[in-house]
Design a protein around this motif. Sequence first.
Motif, PDB file in Angstrom:
ATOM      1  N   CYS A   1      16.274 -14.541  15.122  1.00 21.59           N
ATOM      2  CA  CYS A   1      15.690 -13.692  14.028  1.00 21.59           C
ATOM      3  C   CYS A   1      14.835 -14.573  13.305  1.00 21.59           C
TER       4      CYS A   1
ATOM      5  N   THR B   1      15.221  -7.137   0.790  1.00 21.86           N
ATOM      6  CA  THR B   1      16.354  -7.262   1.482  1.00 21.86           C
ATOM      7  C   THR B   1      17.337  -6.639   0.338  1.00 21.86           C
TER       8      THR B   1
ATOM      9  N   ASN C   1      22.775  -8.801   1.249  1.00 23.64           N
ATOM     10  CA  ASN C   1      22.574  -9.478   2.833  1.00 23.64           C
ATOM     11  C   ASN C   1      22.211 -10.658   2.534  1.00 23.64           C
TER      12      ASN C   1
ATOM     13  N   SER D   1      20.007 -12.115   5.944  1.00 20.95           N
ATOM     14  CA  SER D   1      18.204 -11.897   5.662  1.00 20.95           C
ATOM     15  C   SER D   1      17.927 -12.700   4.815  1.00 20.95           C
TER      16      SER D   1
END
Length: 176
Positions: A117, A141, A145, A148
């Motif tokens: 990612c 985000t 999260n 992320s």
Amino acid sequence: MTIDDRRTMEGFVLETDRLILRELRETDAPFILGLLNEPSFLAFIGDKGVRDLDGARTYIRTGPLASYAAHGFGLYLTVRREDDEPIGICGILKRDTLDHPDIGFAFRPAFWRQGYCSEAARATLAFGRRDLGLRRIVAVTSVDNVGSRKVLEKIGMRLDGSIRLGDDEEPVHLFA
């Protein structure tokens, strides 16, 4: 298929050491159906209401394909170079609720914590600035999260505050 073959394939966008990012096609519907129904996608990104292959094809047509046509960018299928396995999506979005384009990504949980990612997001950010001429790219985000958030910080983005993407929406973190 050689790397040179991949570079000339329809929809090719960019590559990294381990990944190829290309435009989504309706034939990617089975992968998109699975990804959009992952519990993590539903929890952190939201329910897109995609429950079958027809819905996945409609999502691809009205989302990524429409974005490519309108803006010249969108979400891209991310595949591993070593075996052409689709592992996620990553790209740049233009939302009506944000002043600037934002980077977005979602990967199948089987491919988390392997650097994919971050690798895709870093390349996408560079692509947006270098090839698309975007001066400011942001990211949003969900507050919960953490994964992320770590990816965004790893690629050099910093928390810039919290916003609501809609009147009835929960606050999200804005990174720049």
